[in-house]
Design a protein around this motif. Structure first.
Motif, PDB file in Angstrom:
ATOM      1  N   THR A 210      32.305  45.999  56.858  1.00 35.93           N
ATOM      2  CA  THR A 210      33.020  46.998  56.062  1.00 35.93           C
ATOM      3  C   THR A 210      33.794  46.278  54.971  1.00 35.93           C
ATOM      4  O   THR A 210      34.535  45.329  55.254  1.00 35.93           O
ATOM      5  CB  THR A 210      33.996  47.813  56.933  1.00 35.93           C
ATOM      6  OG1 THR A 210      33.258  48.462  57.974  1.00 35.93           O
ATOM      7  CG2 THR A 210      34.719  48.853  56.097  1.00 35.93           C
ATOM      8  N   ALA A 211      33.602  46.709  53.737  1.00 40.28           N
ATOM      9  CA  ALA A 211      34.285  46.075  52.604  1.00 40.28           C
ATOM     10  C   ALA A 211      35.467  46.923  52.170  1.00 40.28           C
ATOM     11  O   ALA A 211      35.332  48.127  51.942  1.00 40.28           O
ATOM     12  CB  ALA A 211      33.320  45.882  51.440  1.00 40.28           C
ATOM     13  N   LEU A 212      36.628  46.286  52.067  1.00 38.46           N
ATOM     14  CA  LEU A 212      37.836  46.932  51.558  1.00 38.46           C
ATOM     15  C   LEU A 212      38.216  46.228  50.261  1.00 38.46           C
ATOM     16  O   LEU A 212      38.357  45.003  50.231  1.00 38.46           O
ATOM     17  CB  LEU A 212      38.980  46.833  52.570  1.00 38.46           C
ATOM     18  CG  LEU A 212      38.708  47.399  53.971  1.00 38.46           C
ATOM     19  CD1 LEU A 212      39.890  47.147  54.884  1.00 38.46           C
ATOM     20  CD2 LEU A 212      38.411  48.880  53.891  1.00 38.46           C
ATOM     21  N   LEU A 213      38.398  46.995  49.177  1.00 39.63           N
ATOM     22  CA  LEU A 213      38.632  46.420  47.853  1.00 39.63           C
ATOM     23  C   LEU A 213      40.048  46.707  47.384  1.00 39.63           C
ATOM     24  O   LEU A 213      40.555  47.818  47.559  1.00 39.63           O
ATOM     25  CB  LEU A 213      37.646  46.990  46.825  1.00 39.63           C
ATOM     26  CG  LEU A 213      36.226  46.385  46.782  1.00 39.63           C
ATOM     27  CD1 LEU A 213      35.458  46.689  48.060  1.00 39.63           C
ATOM     28  CD2 LEU A 213      35.469  46.901  45.575  1.00 39.63           C
ATOM     29  N   LEU A 214      40.662  45.688  46.788  1.00 38.34           N
ATOM     30  CA  LEU A 214      42.001  45.825  46.220  1.00 38.34           C
ATOM     31  C   LEU A 214      41.988  45.246  44.813  1.00 38.34           C
ATOM     32  O   LEU A 214      41.708  44.064  44.618  1.00 38.34           O
ATOM     33  CB  LEU A 214      43.032  45.079  47.077  1.00 38.34           C
ATOM     34  CG  LEU A 214      44.459  45.021  46.522  1.00 38.34           C
ATOM     35  CD1 LEU A 214      45.067  46.421  46.474  1.00 38.34           C
ATOM     36  CD2 LEU A 214      45.334  44.100  47.360  1.00 38.34           C
ATOM     37  N   GLY A 215      42.293  46.095  43.822  1.00 39.40           N
ATOM     38  CA  GLY A 215      42.343  45.650  42.440  1.00 39.40           C
ATOM     39  C   GLY A 215      42.727  46.809  41.545  1.00 39.40           C
ATOM     40  O   GLY A 215      42.353  47.961  41.796  1.00 39.40           O
ATOM     41  N   PRO A 405      64.126  62.683  39.879  1.00 38.98           N
ATOM     42  CA  PRO A 405      63.262  61.860  39.005  1.00 38.98           C
ATOM     43  C   PRO A 405      61.807  62.264  39.166  1.00 38.98           C
ATOM     44  O   PRO A 405      61.377  62.665  40.253  1.00 38.98           O
ATOM     45  CB  PRO A 405      63.507  60.427  39.514  1.00 38.98           C
ATOM     46  CG  PRO A 405      64.867  60.480  40.149  1.00 38.98           C
ATOM     47  CD  PRO A 405      64.979  61.845  40.750  1.00 38.98           C
ATOM     48  N   PRO A 406      61.024  62.141  38.107  1.00 38.66           N
ATOM     49  CA  PRO A 406      59.617  62.566  38.172  1.00 38.66           C
ATOM     50  C   PRO A 406      58.790  61.600  39.007  1.00 38.66           C
ATOM     51  O   PRO A 406      59.192  60.460  39.259  1.00 38.66           O
ATOM     52  CB  PRO A 406      59.188  62.532  36.704  1.00 38.66           C
ATOM     53  CG  PRO A 406      60.054  61.482  36.093  1.00 38.66           C
ATOM     54  CD  PRO A 406      61.380  61.591  36.790  1.00 38.66           C
ATOM     55  N   PRO A 407      57.624  62.025  39.465  1.00 40.59           N
ATOM     56  CA  PRO A 407      56.719  61.103  40.171  1.00 40.59           C
ATOM     57  C   PRO A 407      56.354  59.941  39.262  1.00 40.59           C
ATOM     58  O   PRO A 407      56.292  60.080  38.044  1.00 40.59           O
ATOM     59  CB  PRO A 407      55.489  61.983  40.473  1.00 40.59           C
ATOM     60  CG  PRO A 407      55.965  63.391  40.361  1.00 40.59           C
ATOM     61  CD  PRO A 407      57.061  63.390  39.345  1.00 40.59           C
ATOM     62  N   ILE A 408      56.102  58.771  39.868  1.00 43.68           N
ATOM     63  CA  ILE A 408      55.817  57.579  39.066  1.00 43.68           C
ATOM     64  C   ILE A 408      54.329  57.453  38.746  1.00 43.68           C
ATOM     65  O   ILE A 408      53.924  56.519  38.066  1.00 43.68           O
ATOM     66  CB  ILE A 408      56.293  56.295  39.768  1.00 43.68           C
ATOM     67  CG1 ILE A 408      55.552  56.099  41.095  1.00 43.68           C
ATOM     68  CG2 ILE A 408      57.787  56.330  39.976  1.00 43.68           C
ATOM     69  CD1 ILE A 408      55.845  54.770  41.757  1.00 43.68           C
ATOM     70  N   THR A 409      53.516  58.368  39.253  1.00 42.51           N
ATOM     71  CA  THR A 409      52.087  58.312  38.965  1.00 42.51           C
ATOM     72  C   THR A 409      51.654  59.576  38.233  1.00 42.51           C
ATOM     73  O   THR A 409      52.094  60.673  38.561  1.00 42.51           O
ATOM     74  CB  THR A 409      51.259  58.187  40.253  1.00 42.51           C
ATOM     75  OG1 THR A 409      51.578  59.267  41.135  1.00 42.51           O
ATOM     76  CG2 THR A 409      51.546  56.873  40.953  1.00 42.51           C
ATOM     77  N   LEU A 410      50.806  59.394  37.227  1.00 44.69           N
ATOM     78  CA  LEU A 410      50.198  60.541  36.559  1.00 44.69           C
ATOM     79  C   LEU A 410      48.960  61.002  37.317  1.00 44.69           C
ATOM     80  O   LEU A 410      48.685  62.192  37.429  1.00 44.69           O
ATOM     81  CB  LEU A 410      49.801  60.169  35.129  1.00 44.69           C
ATOM     82  CG  LEU A 410      50.931  60.000  34.113  1.00 44.69           C
ATOM     83  CD1 LEU A 410      50.362  59.554  32.783  1.00 44.69           C
ATOM     84  CD2 LEU A 410      51.704  61.296  33.945  1.00 44.69           C
ATOM     85  N   PHE A 411      48.221  60.024  37.846  1.00 39.98           N
ATOM     86  CA  PHE A 411      46.971  60.331  38.531  1.00 39.98           C
ATOM     87  C   PHE A 411      47.049  59.747  39.946  1.00 39.98           C
ATOM     88  O   PHE A 411      46.901  58.546  40.133  1.00 39.98           O
ATOM     89  CB  PHE A 411      45.781  59.747  37.769  1.00 39.98           C
ATOM     90  CG  PHE A 411      45.786  60.109  36.302  1.00 39.98           C
ATOM     91  CD1 PHE A 411      45.359  61.348  35.888  1.00 39.98           C
ATOM     92  CD2 PHE A 411      46.237  59.211  35.350  1.00 39.98           C
ATOM     93  CE1 PHE A 411      45.368  61.686  34.547  1.00 39.98           C
ATOM     94  CE2 PHE A 411      46.249  59.538  34.006  1.00 39.98           C
ATOM     95  CZ  PHE A 411      45.815  60.785  33.605  1.00 39.98           C
ATOM     96  N   GLU A 412      47.297  60.592  40.920  1.00 39.83           N
ATOM     97  CA  GLU A 412      47.462  60.158  42.304  1.00 39.83           C
ATOM     98  C   GLU A 412      46.125  59.692  42.870  1.00 39.83           C
ATOM     99  O   GLU A 412      45.114  60.403  42.774  1.00 39.83           O
ATOM    100  CB  GLU A 412      47.989  61.328  43.143  1.00 39.83           C
ATOM    101  CG  GLU A 412      48.336  60.956  44.567  1.00 39.83           C
ATOM    102  CD  GLU A 412      49.598  60.132  44.672  1.00 39.83           C
ATOM    103  OE1 GLU A 412      49.748  59.427  45.683  1.00 39.83           O
ATOM    104  OE2 GLU A 412      50.421  60.188  43.743  1.00 39.83           O
ATOM    105  N   PRO A 413      46.072  58.472  43.472  1.00 40.71           N
ATOM    106  CA  PRO A 413      44.813  58.031  44.088  1.00 40.71           C
ATOM    107  C   PRO A 413      44.412  58.984  45.214  1.00 40.71           C
ATOM    108  O   PRO A 413      45.270  59.536  45.905  1.00 40.71           O
ATOM    109  CB  PRO A 413      45.160  56.641  44.646  1.00 40.71           C
ATOM    110  CG  PRO A 413      46.355  56.201  43.865  1.00 40.71           C
ATOM    111  CD  PRO A 413      47.120  57.442  43.553  1.00 40.71           C
ATOM    112  N   THR A 419      44.375  55.332  52.189  1.00 41.23           N
ATOM    113  CA  THR A 419      44.117  54.835  53.543  1.00 41.23           C
ATOM    114  C   THR A 419      43.608  53.396  53.500  1.00 41.23           C
ATOM    115  O   THR A 419      44.028  52.544  54.295  1.00 41.23           O
ATOM    116  CB  THR A 419      43.088  55.733  54.241  1.00 41.23           C
ATOM    117  OG1 THR A 419      43.581  57.073  54.289  1.00 41.23           O
ATOM    118  CG2 THR A 419      42.816  55.245  55.653  1.00 41.23           C
ATOM    119  N   GLU A 420      42.709  53.105  52.569  1.00 39.10           N
ATOM    120  CA  GLU A 420      42.167  51.762  52.435  1.00 39.10           C
ATOM    121  C   GLU A 420      43.246  50.760  52.037  1.00 39.10           C
ATOM    122  O   GLU A 420      43.286  49.627  52.542  1.00 39.10           O
ATOM    123  CB  GLU A 420      41.040  51.775  51.406  1.00 39.10           C
ATOM    124  CG  GLU A 420      40.276  50.476  51.304  1.00 39.10           C
ATOM    125  CD  GLU A 420      39.015  50.614  50.477  1.00 39.10           C
ATOM    126  OE1 GLU A 420      38.903  49.921  49.439  1.00 39.10           O
ATOM    127  OE2 GLU A 420      38.140  51.413  50.865  1.00 39.10           O
TER     128      GLU A 420
END
Length: 731
Positions: A210-215, A405-413, A419-420
């Motif tokens: 199983t491959a888990l990617l972080l970047g 304060p507003p959320p710090i993300t415009l596009f939530e993953p 989970t990954e």
């Protein structure tokens, strides 16, 4: 019918003409004004790095597969470099370390005495038993102070490296092999990166892993593709329901096509103008394009609902409403935020083209509107002005007292990405994305002195369980020390040590020559950080500005901990909230949008007053719009806790819709066919509710926020618009 076909063919031709040269951008720099150093980058630095964890219970199998995949990836045109373990230092770097050893790891006074030198000389003999280590043995002999040995020891067991088994990095929980991939520099392409990461996962699955990617790029691509798919799904469902609704309302497929043409022309023109003016279309501008869906679709319906001289009056009201709303959104140009400037131009061009197209396009014959006259729902509301004033006041109080304060993300993953990331954090023990410590010093030596003091504080935090680990320069370099031994003293001690170790005393001349040269070496200089690949990790944390040295010390928090209670008294050290720049950017973004949209609303109402020729009528509409804003603000903060920028834009859209409905309903009041006008508003309101109710159910937070806000705002706007201040008054 022929005109409709020609219009559709012309639109298809326009789309085909625009498609090859339109560029969609998601650049984070377009969301800031001035310095954007606090925002993550997709184009350079850490934005090009990808860590991959290949999970498998058997170490030998995952190591073999990881090496094979690494070999395969080195042939990939998107990949610049693949590492499975820390590479051996280059000869150039090793020579630099040797020359600067006394500055990088200065010896203590005791290291310059013969007793310590004897021990180092004896240890150096062991390195001559292996041909691969003879070079080290020779240098250890020529440096009896132990400085070079200490540096090599730190390189062989760095505190920030992953453990290594059979030449492959392993996760901290020993459940996965680790690869470090550096991508080539190329424009961010979500589809290409999604295909690349999917192929990498398939390679791992083929090997039973199983491959888990972080970047940064991988996460951005996954999020973009998820949002695109979910958006397309929501748009398809909304479009199908809209078509069904309009076919029932207009009783003709041809009329439905006629209704969508101005909207499509407006979107195409907006994309073309923005791309021509700015070189690309930011994804945020496209997200704000929902304003066109809520307004441009209504224009041809209003035109078809009126005949004869009444159509001319309706055309004037449509153009006035489009100008009012378009100029209101154009005020976002004043924010000076590139993405928002694009959004303002996008909406103005789109609404203008759609309104003009609706008025100019010939209306098909037998155009007839089916539905209920919205005026049938009119009702008497005593003290309407006071109720609207109360809603305005309640909204202001709620925003001032309870807005967070507003959320710090415009596009939530998406959920599977979150989970990954959580699983990777457990395997890799990643540095905190929330906290770090900035340490400064007038010189490199002063920086290291401050870090030595800080290390004592951090070591205590580790003992107390408040911190897992940390990375800083002083773990590799030592503060400079004044050497009280002269060259002649060193040579005398070296000769004595050689004699005691049973070695040739004449070798002291070579040791003294090497010692004298090392004394003249400059040590670590700012240009060395970019000169050697081996120092890339250090260069990421270390910076030199106006002669002052500064390092960002990375902290690893204990598992399950997200807060750090640490009081620093160390000179030059400061605990840093890493999310503060992003949080401030989002707060500034929200403030800029809100303030400029409010200014635009005021200008729009001025245009409305001139167009209507009645200041009192414009003020009445303005009061109702502000009441809707106030009521919506109360609901949004009660449900979400804070305004996002998309809530604000959606509220501005509600105002635009409300202005249009009010103009048609009140502008046609008293006409013999006023029921037809009210029926067209009913069809438009139904279309808007269908479209934005579907969006409110989307998994994409942008669509959900816009859809939910427009839905509840529109209901409130209709309530106040239909409310009458006199009994038995017709709308």
């Amino acid at each position: 019918m022929t005109r409709i076909i020609l219009g559709v063919l012309g639109l298809i031709g326009l789309v085909l003409l625009l498609a090859p040269w339109v560029t969609i951008s998601s650049d984070t720099e377009a969301l800031t004004v001035g310095d954007n150093a606090g925002l993550p980058s997709l184009t350079d630095g850490a934005g090009l790095d990808v860590l991959v964890a290949f999970s498998h219970p058997q170490v030998s199998q995952r190591n073999r597969a990881a090496k094979e995949i690494a070999h395969h990836l080195r042939q990939d045109p998107l990949v610049d470099e693949v590492l499975v373990t820390t590479p051996a230092p280059s000869e150039e770097f090793d020579s630099w370390v040797w020359e600067n050893r006394l500055k990088l790891a200065p010896p203590a006074q005791s290291d310059l005495e013969s007793q310590s030198m004897v021990r180092r000389l004896v240890e150096a003999k062991d390195y001559f038993s292996d041909a691969a280590s003879i070079v080290f043995g020779d240098r250890f002999l020529r440096d009896p102070t132990g400085s070079y040995w200490r540096i090599i020891e730190r390189f062989e067991s760095p505190g920030d490296a992953f453990p290594v088994v059979n030449g492959v990095w392993q996760s901290n929980d020993n459940s996965a092999a680790i690869l470090h991939i550096r991508l080539v520099q190329f424009p961010f392409d979500a589809q290409a990166l999604q295909d690349w990461s999917s192929a990498l996962r398939d390679l791992a699955a083929h090997e039973g892993m199983t491959a888990l990617l972080l970047g940064v790029r991988v996460i951005a691509a996954e999020t973009t593709q998820f949002n695109s798919t979910a958006s397309a799904r929501a748009s398809t469902i909304a479009s199908l329901l809209l078509v069904i609704w309009l076919i029932w309302s207009l009783r003709s497929v041809v009329l439905v096509v006629h209704t969508f043409l101005p909207l499509a022309l407006g979107v195409a023109a907006a994309i073309g103008v923005v791309n021509l003016a700015f070189g690309s279309v930011h994804i945020l501008a496209l997200a704000f394009g929902g304003v066109l869906l809520g307004l441009a679709l209504d224009y041809p319906i209003h035109v078809m609902a009126h005949h004869g001289s009444r159509r001319s009056k309706a055309n004037r009201l449509i153009l006035l409403g489009a100008a009012t709303t378009g100029l209101s959104f154009l005020a976002m140009v004043g924010t000076q935020v590139p993405a928002l400037v694009q959004a303002g131009v996008f909406i103005l061009v789109g609404l203008s083209v759609a309104a003009i197209a609706s008025v100019v396009m010939p209306v098909p014959k037998r155009a007839e509107i089916r539905g209920i006259a919205l005026s049938a729902f009119g009702f008497y509301l005593p003290a309407k002005a006071w109720i609207e004033a109360t809603l305005i006041g309640a909204g202001l109080v709620t925003v001032v007292l309870f807005n967070q304060p507003p959320p710090i993300t415009l596009f939530e993953p998406p959920e599977h990405i979150r989970t990954e990331l959580a699983e990777l954090n457990q395997k890799l023990v990643l540095p905190s994305s929330t906290y770090a410590i900035d340490v400064e010093g007038e010189t490199l030596s002063a920086l290291l002195e401050n870090e030595v003091q800080l290390a004592a504080k951090l070591d205590q935090a580790i003992e107390d369980g408040d911190l897992h680990s940390y990375q800083m320069l002083s773990q590799w370099l030592s503060p400079s020390r004044a050497l009280h031994s002269s060259v002649s003293d060193f040579q005398a001690e070296a000769e004595l040590a050689l004699e005691q170790a049973g070695m040739a005393v004449a070798f002291a001349e070579q040791q003294t020559l090497a010692f004298e040269r090392a004394l003249l070496a400059p040590g670590l200089q700012p240009e060395d950080l970019s000169r050697f690949p081996e120092l890339q990790g250090l260069a990421r944390r270390l910076s030199v500005s106006e002669g002052r040295w500064k390092e960002r010390v990375e902290l690893v928090l204990p598992q399950g901990s997200s807060q750090l209670d640490l009081t620093l008294t160390t000179p030059g050290a400061e605990l840093v909230d890493l999310l503060a720049p992003i949080r401030q950017t989002m707060t500034d973004l929200r403030s800029r949008i809100a303030s400029w949209l409010l200014a635009g609303l005021l200008c729009g109402m001025g245009v409305l007053a001139v167009g209507l020729g009645s200041r009192s009528e414009a003020l009445r509409i303005f009061r109702t719009c502000c009441a809707v804003l106030g009521g919506s603000a109360c609901i949004i903060i009660a449900v979400y806790g804070a305004f996002s920028i998309f809530h604000i834009v959606a509220m501005a859209l509600v105002v635009g819709i409300g202005v249009d409905y009010d103009l048609i309903l009140t502008g046609m009041k008293g006409d013999k066919d006023s029921k037809t006008s009210a029926r067209s508003v009913f069809v438009c309101a139904g279309s808007t509710l269908i479209a934005f109710l579907v969006l409110s159910l989307s998994e994409v937070q942008i669509l959900h926020q816009i859809g939910a806000t427009v839905t509840m705002g529109l209901m409130l706007m209709l309530f106040l618009t239909l409310a009458q201040t006199k009994r038995n008054e017709d709308l």
